[in-house]
Design a protein around this motif. Structure first.
Motif, PDB file in Angstrom:
ATOM      1  N   GLN A 106     -14.567  -2.357   3.082  1.00  0.00           N
ATOM      2  CA  GLN A 106     -13.213  -2.889   2.859  1.00  0.00           C
ATOM      3  C   GLN A 106     -13.269  -4.352   2.451  1.00  0.00           C
ATOM      4  O   GLN A 106     -12.488  -4.798   1.591  1.00  0.00           O
ATOM      5  N   ALA A 107     -14.181  -5.093   3.037  1.00  0.00           N
ATOM      6  CA  ALA A 107     -14.312  -6.513   2.712  1.00  0.00           C
ATOM      7  C   ALA A 107     -14.646  -6.719   1.241  1.00  0.00           C
ATOM      8  O   ALA A 107     -14.158  -7.660   0.605  1.00  0.00           O
ATOM      9  N   HIS A 108     -15.474  -5.848   0.682  1.00  0.00           N
ATOM     10  CA  HIS A 108     -15.802  -5.958  -0.741  1.00  0.00           C
ATOM     11  C   HIS A 108     -14.593  -5.649  -1.619  1.00  0.00           C
ATOM     12  O   HIS A 108     -14.430  -6.252  -2.685  1.00  0.00           O
ATOM     13  N   LYS A 157      -5.625  -3.421  -4.747  1.00  0.00           N
ATOM     14  CA  LYS A 157      -4.735  -3.955  -3.712  1.00  0.00           C
ATOM     15  C   LYS A 157      -4.338  -2.889  -2.701  1.00  0.00           C
ATOM     16  O   LYS A 157      -4.382  -3.112  -1.480  1.00  0.00           O
ATOM     17  N   ALA A 158      -3.946  -1.716  -3.200  1.00  0.00           N
ATOM     18  CA  ALA A 158      -3.548  -0.640  -2.295  1.00  0.00           C
ATOM     19  C   ALA A 158      -4.706  -0.212  -1.403  1.00  0.00           C
ATOM     20  O   ALA A 158      -4.539   0.008  -0.194  1.00  0.00           O
ATOM     21  N   LEU A 159      -5.889  -0.106  -1.987  1.00  0.00           N
ATOM     22  CA  LEU A 159      -7.048   0.305  -1.203  1.00  0.00           C
ATOM     23  C   LEU A 159      -7.457  -0.777  -0.202  1.00  0.00           C
ATOM     24  O   LEU A 159      -7.833  -0.464   0.931  1.00  0.00           O
ATOM     25  N   GLU A 205     -16.928   4.921  -0.249  1.00  0.00           N
ATOM     26  CA  GLU A 205     -16.842   5.563  -1.565  1.00  0.00           C
ATOM     27  C   GLU A 205     -15.841   4.844  -2.463  1.00  0.00           C
ATOM     28  O   GLU A 205     -16.150   4.508  -3.610  1.00  0.00           O
ATOM     29  N   ILE A 206     -14.653   4.598  -1.953  1.00  0.00           N
ATOM     30  CA  ILE A 206     -13.646   3.987  -2.824  1.00  0.00           C
ATOM     31  C   ILE A 206     -13.904   2.486  -3.008  1.00  0.00           C
ATOM     32  O   ILE A 206     -13.380   1.874  -3.942  1.00  0.00           O
ATOM     33  N   SER A 207     -14.749   1.904  -2.171  1.00  0.00           N
ATOM     34  CA  SER A 207     -15.156   0.517  -2.398  1.00  0.00           C
ATOM     35  C   SER A 207     -15.956   0.405  -3.689  1.00  0.00           C
ATOM     36  O   SER A 207     -15.833  -0.591  -4.423  1.00  0.00           O
ATOM     37  N   TYR A 261       0.482   3.742  -4.346  1.00  0.00           N
ATOM     38  CA  TYR A 261      -0.539   4.615  -3.773  1.00  0.00           C
ATOM     39  C   TYR A 261      -0.052   6.063  -3.729  1.00  0.00           C
ATOM     40  O   TYR A 261      -0.772   6.983  -4.129  1.00  0.00           O
ATOM     41  N   ILE A 262       1.169   6.267  -3.242  1.00  0.00           N
ATOM     42  CA  ILE A 262       1.693   7.617  -3.098  1.00  0.00           C
ATOM     43  C   ILE A 262       1.823   8.304  -4.459  1.00  0.00           C
ATOM     44  O   ILE A 262       1.529   9.498  -4.602  1.00  0.00           O
TER      45      ILE A 262
END
Length: 596
Positions: free
Chosen positions: A304-306, A353-355, A402-404, A564-565
Motif C-alpha cells: 500500500q505504501a508503494h 488514488k482509489a487503491l 498484486e494491485i500495487s 472504484y464502484i
C-alpha cells in the motif's frame, strides 16, 4: 525525484472518521492514553521523521545498495545514522510493553506509523519491522529466561531480529528443510545448516542480530510436523544479558536483486551456532506463524505504501506536465494543457488514488483486529477478531501486493519516458513493490490459504462475521450520495458467496484441482469486494461529515468511491467467469501445449 509527504489528513480521516479509532482505544484495555490529541502529535512527529530523515535515503539505498565484504555487510550511506535517530526517538518501542522499556501504546498506532516509514523507504523499513516480528514471536512462545535475555534489547532497538525459514532446495515447501538442531548438555542446541533470502540477516545498524530459525531435532518426523523453532543470536548472550563471542552465524553473501537494494538479503550459514528452543519440540511451524502473520500484514502495508508514494509522484507530474490540448481547454491561451486534463491520465491517477485509500482502510482495519485479538477482555470479541484476521490476512497480503504492481506501473506510465528513467524515482517504486507478491508466501499460496484452508476447511465459518458486517451495511439506510453505490457492492458480495459454494461443490465432487485452479482469481475477487466495502464506508463517513467544512476533501472521498464502484469493482464479474471456467483448461492440457 518525488518527495514523499505523509498524507496526514487522509490518515486522520481513515482512523478517526471511518474506523473510529478514538472509540476503539477507549474500549481497548491499556490503550486509554491514546487520546486523539496524543495520536495526532505522534503521527505529526512520525511524518516529520519520515519526510525529512528516511525519505531522502530512499534513492540512496537504491543507488548504493548494501555492500558485502568478507562476511561483513555495510548498509547504504545514511542508514546507520538515521537508524540511530530512530532509536533515540523511541520509535522501536512505540507499541511494545512498558515493562520491557516500550511505551505501551496500541499496535494499531504502530501500524499507522509503519505506513509512513514504508512509503518513505521500503528497504529501510524492513530493519525495524522484522525486529517487531521477532519480539512478538519470542514474547508469545519462549521460556521466561529467554525472554529476559533478549526482549528488552530488541524493544530498545539496539538489537534487531530476523526470521530464517527458506533454504536453497525449498522455498515455500518448508517441510523439506534440512537445518539440524542437536541438543547440548547445557539445555541449548547446536544449529547447523544454511538459509537463503534472509532479509536484514546481516548489517551494521545494531549491536547484535537475533535470528528466529526453523530447524529439525534428531528425532523429528518428516514434513512440517517435524520442524522446531529456535532463537539463535549472532553474538552469544550470557545469563546476565552480556554479549560475548561470535556464535557460529556467518553471512556467506548477499543477493543482487531487482529492488529493495537498501536492505541486505543474505545467505546465512549456521555452523554449530548455539540457540534456545522456543515453543514445543516439533511445533515450530505453528509458533512461527506468529511471525509469519505479523509479516504478511507488514507486507500488505509495504505494498500500500508503494501505491501512495507512486500516486504522489504521478499526481505532481501530471499537474505540471503540459502536453496536447484537452477538451475542454484548461489553458486556452497556451498551445497545450496539463496532462491531468486528459481522460486516460485521469483513469490511471484515479485508479492509484482509489487503491491507495481503499487498501489503507483495509490495513488499518486489520490493525484494529490485531489490537482486539491481543488485548480485549471480551472472549467473544477476541474470537471474532481472530476469525476476521484469518480471513483478511491473505486478502490484504495477496490482493494489495498484486494491485500495487498495477498502480506503480501507472506511476511510470503517467510520466511516460521520464517514468522509465531512474532519476524520477517512479521505476524504483515498481521494482521495490515487486517483491511483495513473492515473499511471505507467494500470492498463489495466499489464494490457496484463503479458499482452501480458511474458507472451505471451516465450512465458511471464518468468513461469517466479516461478510455479515458487509451485508448489514448494504441493507441499511445510506445518504443520497452513497445509495447508488450499494447495489453494485451488494451484488459483488453475492458473487463472492456464489463462487465459494460452486468451487466447494466441485471439490467435494472429486475435482482435485478445483481449489488450486480457482485460488488466485478467488483471492482477487475477495480483494475487490473487501476494498469496495471500505471505500463505500469512507464515502458514507464523508457524506455524514460534509456539513462540518472542508467540502472539497469530503466530496473527493465520495467521488473516489464512485470511481472504484463503477470502474474497478466490475472486475469481479470477469474473475467470476474465470473461476467458473473450471480446472480442465489448465490441467487437462498435455505437456505439448507448453511446447515441451
Amino acid at each position: 525525484m518525488p518527495e514523499y509527504k505523509a498524507p496526514l489528513r487522509d490518515i486522520q480521516f481513515a482512523i478517526q472518521e471511518v474506523l473510529n479509532y478514538e472509540q476503539h482505544y477507549q474500549n481497548l484495555p491499556g490503550a486509554e492514553e491514546a487520546s486523539p490529541d496524543m495520536v495526532a502529535a505522534i503521527l505529526e512527529e512520525a511524518a516529520k521523521f519520515c519526510e525529512q530523515v528516511i525519505s531522502p535515503l530512499n534513492p540512496v539505498g537504491d543507488r548504493e545498495g548494501c555492500q558485502w565484504q568478507a562476511g561483513v555487510v555495510t548498509t547504504p550511506p545514511g542508514f546507520k545514522e538515521s537508524y540511530a535517530q530512530f532509536i533515540e526517538g523511541g520509535w522501536p518501542g512505540l507499541s511494545q510493553p512498558v515493562d520491557l522499556g516500550g511505551q505501551g501504546l496500541p499496535s494499531s498506532l504502530s501500524a499507522v506509523v509503519y505506513e509512513m516509514i514504508a512509503s518513505a523507504s521500503h528497504a529501510w523499513s524492513m530493519y525495524p519491522s522484522l525486529t517487531w516480528g521477532a519480539i512478538k514471536t519470542i514474547a508469545a512462545h519462549a521460556a521466561p529466561e529467554v525472554k529476559a535475555r533478549y526482549l528488552s534489547k530488541l524493544v530498545e532497538g539496539s538489537w534487531s531480529g530476523t526470521m530464517c525459514l527458506t533454504e536453497a532446495h525449498c522455498g515455500s515447501d518448508l517441510g523439506l528443510l534440512r537445518t539440524k538442531a542437536t541438543p547440548n548438555d547445557d539445555g541449548t542446541y547446536s544449529i547447523s545448516g544454511g538459509k537463503i533470502f534472509i532479509s536484514a540477516g546481516e548489517h551494521d545498524l545494531t549491536e547484535n542480530i537475533v535470528h528466529i530459525v526453523l530447524a529439525r531435532l534428531p528425532d523429528a518426523p518428516e514434513g512440517v510436523k517435524g520442524i522446531s523453532l529456535f532463537v539463535v543470536p549472532k553474538l552469544w548472550v550470557d545469563e546476565q544479558g552480556v554479549m560475548g563471542e561470535p556464535n557460529g552465524v556467518s553471512c556467506g553473501s548477499i543477493e543482487h536483486k531487482m529492488g529493495i537494494h537498501g536492505n541486505a538479503t543474505c545467505v546465512l550459514n549456521f555452523d554449530g551456532a548455539r540457540g534456545y528452543l522456543i515453543s514445543q519440540p516439533h511445533k515450530g511451524m505453528s509458533a512461527m506463524f506468529t511471525f509469519i502473520n505479523e509479516s504478511r500484514l507488514g507486507v500488505a502495508q509495504q505494498a500500500q505504501a508503494h501505491i501512495e508514494a507512486s500516486f504522489q509522484g504521478a499526481l505532481a507530474y501530471a499537474k505540471e506536465r503540459v502536453q496536447m490540448r484537452a477538451t475542454p481547454r484548461v489553458l486556452p491561451d497556451k498551445p497545450a494543457d496539463p496532462i491531468i486534463a486528459h481522460p486516460d491520465v485521469r483513469r490511471m491517477l484515479l485508479t492509484q488514488k482509489a487503491l491507495a485509500e481503499g487498501t489503507r482502510l483495509l490495513n488499518y482495519y486489520c490493525a484494529q483486529l490485531v489490537d482486539i485479538s491481543h488485548a480485549s477482555n471480551d472472549a467473544a470479541e477476541r474470537a471474532r477478531a481472530e476469525n476476521e484476521l484469518a480471513l483478511l490476512t491473505p486478502i490484504a497480503k495477496g490482493f494489495i501486493s498484486e494491485i500495487s504492481m498495477e498502480a506503480t506501473t501507472y506511476g511510470i506510465q503517467v510520466l511516460g519516458g521520464h517514468g522509465y528513467i531512474a532519476e524520477w524515482g517512479m521505476e524504483q517504486e515498481y521494482r521495490d513493490t515487486r517483491i511483495t507478491s513473492i515473499y511471505e508466501g507467494t500470492n498463489g499460496i495466499q489464494g490457496l490459504d484463503l479458499l482452501g484452508r480458511k474458507i472451505l476447511a471451516t465450512g465458511g465459518k471464518v468468513a461469517e462475521s466479516f461478510l455479515t458486517q458487509v451485508q448489514t451495511f448494504c441493507s441499511s439506510q445510506h445518504p443520497a450520495a452513497v445509495a447508488p453505490m450499494i447495489p453494485a457492492l451488494a451484488d459483488s458480495i453475492q458473487l463472492w458467496l456464489a463462487v465459494t459454494e460452486e468451487v466447494g461443490v466441485k471439490a467435494m465432487a472429486g475435482d482435485v484441482n478445483a481449489v488450486g485452479a480457482a485460488a488466485y482469481d478467488y483471492l482477487m475477487l475477495a480483494g475487490y469486494c473487501t476494498v469496495g466495502y471500505f471505500l463505500v464506508r469512507s464515502a458514507e463517513a464523508a457524506a455524514n461529515n460534509s456539513g462540518s467544512g472542508d467540502q472539497d476533501f469530503y466530496q473527493a472521498k465520495i467521488n473516489n468511491a464512485r470511481f472504484y464502484i463503477e470502474r474497478l469493482l466490475p472486475r469481479t464479474q470477469l474473475l467470476t467467469a474465470t473461476i467458473r471456467s473450471g480446472s480442465d483448461n489448465l490441467m487437462a492440457m498435455p505437456e505439448a501445449t507448453f511446447g515441451l
